[in-house]
Design a protein around this motif. Structure first.
Motif, PDB file in Angstrom:
ATOM      1  N   ILE A   1       0.844  -1.205   0.000  1.00 18.54           N
ATOM      2  CA  ILE A   1       0.000   0.000   0.000  1.00 18.54           C
ATOM      3  C   ILE A   1       0.878   1.254   0.000  1.00 18.54           C
ATOM      4  O   ILE A   1       0.603   2.218  -0.732  1.00 18.54           O
ATOM      5  CB  ILE A   1      -0.937   0.008   1.222  1.00 18.54           C
ATOM      6  CG1 ILE A   1      -1.886  -1.196   1.186  1.00 18.54           C
ATOM      7  CG2 ILE A   1      -1.726   1.309   1.292  1.00 18.54           C
ATOM      8  CD1 ILE A   1      -2.791  -1.250  -0.014  1.00 18.54           C
TER       9      ILE A   1
ATOM     10  N   ASN B   1       0.915   4.170  -2.792  1.00 16.46           N
ATOM     11  CA  ASN B   1       0.699   5.562  -2.432  1.00 16.46           C
ATOM     12  C   ASN B   1       1.812   6.467  -2.950  1.00 16.46           C
ATOM     13  O   ASN B   1       1.562   7.564  -3.453  1.00 16.46           O
ATOM     14  CB  ASN B   1       0.579   5.703  -0.910  1.00 16.46           C
ATOM     15  CG  ASN B   1      -0.785   5.292  -0.393  1.00 16.46           C
ATOM     16  OD1 ASN B   1      -1.761   5.294  -1.133  1.00 16.46           O
ATOM     17  ND2 ASN B   1      -0.860   4.921   0.878  1.00 16.46           N
TER      18      ASN B   1
ATOM     19  N   VAL C   1      -6.032   1.069  -3.472  1.00 20.93           N
ATOM     20  CA  VAL C   1      -5.770   1.255  -2.040  1.00 20.93           C
ATOM     21  C   VAL C   1      -7.080   1.232  -1.251  1.00 20.93           C
ATOM     22  O   VAL C   1      -7.180   0.609  -0.186  1.00 20.93           O
ATOM     23  CB  VAL C   1      -5.021   2.588  -1.793  1.00 20.93           C
ATOM     24  CG1 VAL C   1      -4.896   2.865  -0.290  1.00 20.93           C
ATOM     25  CG2 VAL C   1      -3.644   2.546  -2.444  1.00 20.93           C
TER      26      VAL C   1
END
Length: 391
Positions: free
Chosen positions: A89, A93, A115
């Motif tokens: 994740i 990001n 996400v």
């Protein structure tokens, strides 16, 4: 009629106190866009993701501390899987931020959908995890918004602190009209509708015009002044936000407050509907202040009664539970125009009848009733004068 309009215009512009509420309204507009712009530097797409990554990194550090003290192999295996998931994740990001910095919003938002599915949707679907009451609404609304932005290739703007042209204009219509714009208009109209009462005399009677035409001219002038002041406010809102942060698009999405939390409408369509309702609100407001002015013939009384009823009820009406079932039939409900169109009031009160259509009907009927009262007041006054002269 032209001479009378020129007289009213001079009467309005000559009084310097009339410029104070207009100046306050314009300054409030500029202050709001300035504050939103400042706030957006510490928030927004990239800053939110960066902050989220820090939380995930702290969580990974916490898991690593468990590795050192725990001897349960099954538990350690679960932690290892979770750490790997969080690391993925974080990578997604970071990639989203890189793409956003290149203005590749479609790719950046596509990664954020992954996400959301991996972190937020799974959390909602996990019955063992505690989920706050408003969390599903926020998550599903955010997902629907991102999907819409991807489809229309639009840049995200921050909810409630919009600082780009069209999104900020939408927020200005939502925030400014119910109180600040209404206060400004009430002040201007109070001066306009009570200035003709001097020492028990009505100066309007000195004009060589039929009373019906005089009345129509005065009310039309009031609607025109109120509409122009509001139009200037909106123009300044849009221009200032666009100069600072760009215009974005009227296709920018707004999430409706429905059970699915995924119903989206472009703000351009909502603004057009909102301005239509607000124009009806302005006509209602003009007639309301005129009626109070005719009944009191006093500037201070007209001002305070109008503010107390119109602004007071605008702020509190949706919170009065016994009135929830009849809100759709109360014209002042629709002063909170955007809350009506986004169905926030319907959701909060449980009254699904508070809609654009009901607002149009209610305000139109209310305006017709007000016109009947205005006509009756002027008819009675005319009869009184005729009887007095005859006597």
């Amino acid at each position: 009629m032209t001479n009378y309009w020129l007289f009213l215009l001079k009467l309005t512009t000559r009084k310097k106190l009339n410029f104070i509420p207009v100046a306050i309204l314009i300054l409030s507009t500029l202050f709001l866009v300035t504050m939103n712009t400042r706030a957006s530097t510490n928030a927004g797409f990239k800053n939110d993701i960066t902050s989220y990554n820090k939380l995930l990194e702290e969580l990974i550090d916490k898991y690593e501390s468990y590795d050192k003290i725990s001897t349960d192999k099954i538990y350690l295996e679960q932690i290892a899987i979770e750490k790997k998931r969080l690391a993925t994740i974080i990578t997604l990001n970071k990639k989203s931020i890189e793409l956003a910095e290149k203005n590749d919003w479609k790719a950046a938002l596509t990664l954020q959908l992954k996400v959301i599915d991996e972190m937020d949707i799974k959390k909602i679907e996990d019955k063992d995890q505690y989920v706050p009451v408003g969390y599903p609404k926020f998550v599903f609304g955010k997902k629907a918004t991102y999907q819409y932005l991807i489809k229309n290739n639009l840049k995200p703007n921050i909810l409630t602190i919009e600082n780009q042209g069209f999104p900020y204009l939408f927020r200005a219509i939502d925030v400014l009209f119910p109180v600040l714009v209404v206060l400004c208009i009430i002040t201007l109209l109070t001066n306009l509708f009570t200035e003709n009462f001097k020492q028990g005399m009505n100066l309007d009677n000195l004009f060589p015009l039929k009373k019906q035409r005089l009345l129509a001219s005065k009310l039309t002038f009031g609607v025109l002044v109120a509409s122009i002041v509001y139009a200037i406010t909106l123009l300044i809102s849009f221009a200032s936000a666009t100069l600072i942060s760009g215009s974005n698009s009227p296709s920018y999405p707004a999430v409706l407050n429905t059970p699915s939390y995924t119903d989206i409408r472009p703000i351009g369509a909502l603004m057009l509907e909102g301005l239509f309702l607000q124009f009806l609100c302005i006509i209602f407001l003009v007639l309301f202040v005129y009626i109070i002015a005719q009944l009191t013939k006093n500037k201070v009384a007209t001002l305070f009664i109008s503010i107390f009823i119109l602004c007071g009820l605008t702020l509190t009406l949706a919170k009065i539970q016994p009135l929830a079932s009849i809100l759709h039939g109360i014209p002042i409900t629709y002063f909170n125009t955007i809350a009506v169109l986004l169905r926030d009031i319907s959701f909060e009160t449980g009254n699904a009848n508070v809609t654009l259509i009901s607002g149009t009907i209610t305000l139109t009927v209310s305006i017709l009733i007000e016109l009947a009262i205005v006509t009756l007041l002027n008819y009675k006054r005319s009869n009184y004068k005729e009887n007095k002269l005859a006597y």
